[in-house]
Design a protein around this motif. Structure first.
Motif: not given
Length: 284
Positions: A190-191, A193-194, A207-208
């Motif tokens: 999740d780096t 996304r953060r 993001l994914h």
């Protein structure tokens, strides 16, 4: 390269989401080339104050100390990014936003930048240049406090396409031994996304895994500016300094990377010593 035209003064920072969407929609219609016309506008945002909660989130995800009354050396790039996107997502910018690759950044910080200060931010496109893999644009960001320059950067962005006349191949870099390992970092999935939440840069490649695969990546990749910020947080930066970083290869998430440094030089390596980022920082 022609000088920018008269400034266009903004009353607020543009919202990134619609700019990214506009840039994506217009990308198929772009005709990149080093001789193409590009926007000569200089966007100016006066009276800028930093959102301290967002700054703290950025510091946490990048590894900078939190609560200090000073902006991390890479944070002005985050502040200027929406203005750069407004220029690069428009019809007048000839390079397609989809697939545009951030290849390098050079930063000069002239003085300490208090987190509670008031700043004037400006962004313009300095010019286009041929590259052996396509066309490269240089985007200049400048920050002033009380009329005096305190921070400036030059970022290069590459649009890959068949070159009409291949540019001269770059000189072979001097062979260097890998820098000594200083740390090994396990990067969470999740780096991206953060960092996207803290910086506003929610490009789907970060993001994914599903959205990253749409653009040819097996998994989400870390933001290039996150990798540089993370390295500089570990390295330390003089108050007045100049730094340059080059983005060599994407960092897949999740993953493990090696941070290495010696003197003013640093690098981020992956498996089999694959180089992701190289850089140097020194006082001025």
């Amino acid at each position: 390269m022609a000088a920018p035209a008269a400034a266009v003064v903004l009353t607020e920072s543009p919202s990134l989401a619609p700019l990214l969407a506009r840039g994506a929609l217009l990308s198929p219609f772009k005709r990149p080339g080093p001789d193409a016309e590009f926007p000569r506008t200089r966007l100016v945002l006066p009276g800028l104050r930093v959102d301290l909660a967002r700054l703290a989130a950025y510091e946490r995800v990048c590894g900078f100390p939190t609560g200090e009354d000073a902006l991390p050396v890479t944070y002005p790039h985050v502040l200027g990014f929406p203005l750069a996107m407004r220029l690069m997502s428009g019809r007048g910018f000839p390079l397609p936003l989809l697939g545009l690759v951030h290849t390098s950044i050079t930063v000069t910080r002239h003085a300490r930048m208090p987190a509670g200060g008031t700043y004037e931010l400006s962004v313009h496109i300095e010019g286009l240049a041929p590259h052996r893999r396509g066309t490269q644009a240089t985007v200049v960001t400048e920050v002033r406090a009380g009329g005096d320059p305190v921070w400036e950067s030059r970022s290069t962005y590459l649009a890959r396409h068949r070159a009409r006349e291949p540019a001269a191949a770059p000189r072979e870099a001097e062979a260097r031994k890998p820098l000594p390992e200083a740390a090994r970092w396990r990067l969470a999935g999740d780096t991206g996304r953060r960092y996207g939440a803290a910086s506003g840069d929610r490009n789907p490649i970060h993001l994914h895994p599903l959205t990253a695969r749409l653009f040819g990546f097996p998994r989400a990749i870390a933001h290039g500016m996150w990798t540089v910020a993370r390295c500089l947080a570990a390295h330390g930066v003089p108050e007045s300094c100049r730094l340059r970083a080059e983005f060599r290869a994407p960092v897949l998430l999740p993953g493990t990377v090696t941070y290495a440094e010696r003197g003013g030089r640093f690098e981020l390596r992956g498996g089999e010593d694959r180089i992701h980022v190289t850089g140097e920082v020194y006082p001025v």
